[in-house]
Design a protein around this motif. Sequence first.
Motif, PDB file in Angstrom:
ATOM      1  N   SER A 151      20.109 -26.228 -86.785  1.00  0.00           N
ATOM      2  CA  SER A 151      19.857 -24.878 -86.304  1.00  0.00           C
ATOM      3  C   SER A 151      19.523 -24.887 -84.811  1.00  0.00           C
ATOM      4  N   GLY A 152      18.635 -25.786 -84.402  1.00  0.00           N
ATOM      5  CA  GLY A 152      18.289 -25.889 -82.996  1.00  0.00           C
ATOM      6  C   GLY A 152      19.453 -26.348 -82.147  1.00  0.00           C
ATOM      7  N   PHE A 153      20.225 -27.297 -82.664  1.00  0.00           N
ATOM      8  CA  PHE A 153      21.428 -27.782 -81.975  1.00  0.00           C
ATOM      9  C   PHE A 153      22.398 -26.626 -81.731  1.00  0.00           C
ATOM     10  N   THR A 154      22.641 -25.823 -82.768  1.00  0.00           N
ATOM     11  CA  THR A 154      23.587 -24.707 -82.653  1.00  0.00           C
ATOM     12  C   THR A 154      23.098 -23.662 -81.666  1.00  0.00           C
ATOM     13  N   ALA A 155      21.831 -23.317 -81.764  1.00  0.00           N
ATOM     14  CA  ALA A 155      21.270 -22.295 -80.869  1.00  0.00           C
ATOM     15  C   ALA A 155      21.361 -22.706 -79.410  1.00  0.00           C
ATOM     16  N   GLY A 156      21.331 -23.999 -79.136  1.00  0.00           N
ATOM     17  CA  GLY A 156      21.353 -24.484 -77.758  1.00  0.00           C
ATOM     18  C   GLY A 156      22.725 -24.757 -77.186  1.00  0.00           C
ATOM     19  N   LEU A 157      23.798 -24.517 -77.960  1.00  0.00           N
ATOM     20  CA  LEU A 157      25.140 -24.802 -77.464  1.00  0.00           C
ATOM     21  C   LEU A 157      25.518 -23.837 -76.346  1.00  0.00           C
ATOM     22  N   PRO A 158      26.186 -24.331 -75.308  1.00  0.00           N
ATOM     23  CA  PRO A 158      26.572 -23.460 -74.187  1.00  0.00           C
ATOM     24  C   PRO A 158      27.641 -22.457 -74.599  1.00  0.00           C
ATOM     25  N   ALA A 159      27.814 -21.439 -73.784  1.00  0.00           N
ATOM     26  CA  ALA A 159      28.724 -20.342 -74.104  1.00  0.00           C
ATOM     27  C   ALA A 159      30.185 -20.781 -74.147  1.00  0.00           C
ATOM     28  N   ASP A 160      30.528 -21.918 -73.517  1.00  0.00           N
ATOM     29  CA  ASP A 160      31.922 -22.350 -73.517  1.00  0.00           C
ATOM     30  C   ASP A 160      32.292 -23.129 -74.783  1.00  0.00           C
ATOM     31  N   ILE A 161      31.389 -23.182 -75.761  1.00  0.00           N
ATOM     32  CA  ILE A 161      31.656 -23.765 -77.076  1.00  0.00           C
ATOM     33  C   ILE A 161      31.748 -22.630 -78.087  1.00  0.00           C
TER      34      ILE A 161
END
Length: 322
Positions: A151-161
């Motif tokens: 969940s934390g990994f996903t929330a922190g992904l940049p907008a270009d992903i």
Amino acid sequence: MNGRLVLAGNVIADLVIEIPALPERGGDVIGTRTETTAGGGFNTLVAARRLGTEAVFAGLHGTGPYGDLVREALAAERVETLLPVRTDGDTGFTVALIDGGGERTFVTSFGVEATLTRSDVDTVAARLRPGDLVQLSGYGLVLPGNGPLLSGFTAGLPADITVCFDPAPLVADIPEAVLAPVLARADWLSANAREARLLSGHEDPRAAAAALRERLAPGAGVLVRADKDGCWLAAPGQAPTHVPGFPVDAVDSNGAGDAHVGSFLALLSQGHDPLTAARGANAAAAYAVTRHGPATAPDRTALTNFLTPDPLANSLFKTKPH
């Protein structure tokens, strides 16, 4: 877009048993066919890879017969493994019961894939590329250790992903604190009708698609898969649209949803609009259920032949595989 499909989820072994019907509680039934294959997110990766999109497995895999089976299957489909082999246990497995109507019922026993660490997710995050599509499953979020990390990994992904979330059958068991950040970051949510009902409270798939899009960030889209009836597409900024399915005689629905998700994301990555990608995904899923086994998504030639003389075939494959 031309990004890779990166599975931040599980690839496990499928112990497939075909049966006439599920037994009553405490009863028994004789299987008519058995098979042991790679399953779980493997089916999504295969669907994308066969349509010409680069695919990467970013989950855990163990030491033992199931881990070996998974790595051999990934290598055969030219899917890269991102994380190293874990030596403290084997990959898990699912018993998949396929009844006479082609419906599947699962019992899952997790292995090392349930023991994700902060170091693992940091490694995956560091190796993503701009334009990648990250596929996330509810199977990972439901695990007490993996869920908060993913969940934390996903929330922190940049907008270009681009993030696609498939809630999976255990969606009702995902803690809200884990689920909410994923829904807030997801660019696409792809769920079957049951999962959509559990998430939205709506029986009607059109209403469920509309309600689920309201739970996502502005600009995100929703697919509600409706088996033989195709799917409902709530594309960003548009009313939910019914995308018809392709009538076939189904023999095995195991992996059909994964074939749909993987094909949809592959076609998006190749520059197709969401409606065209959804129609192609419907066709890929219809093709898959006419064949025995979990990883039966078509390659480009098979899908073109399946669609002929549908004009969709020409529009889908004007983009060359890369």
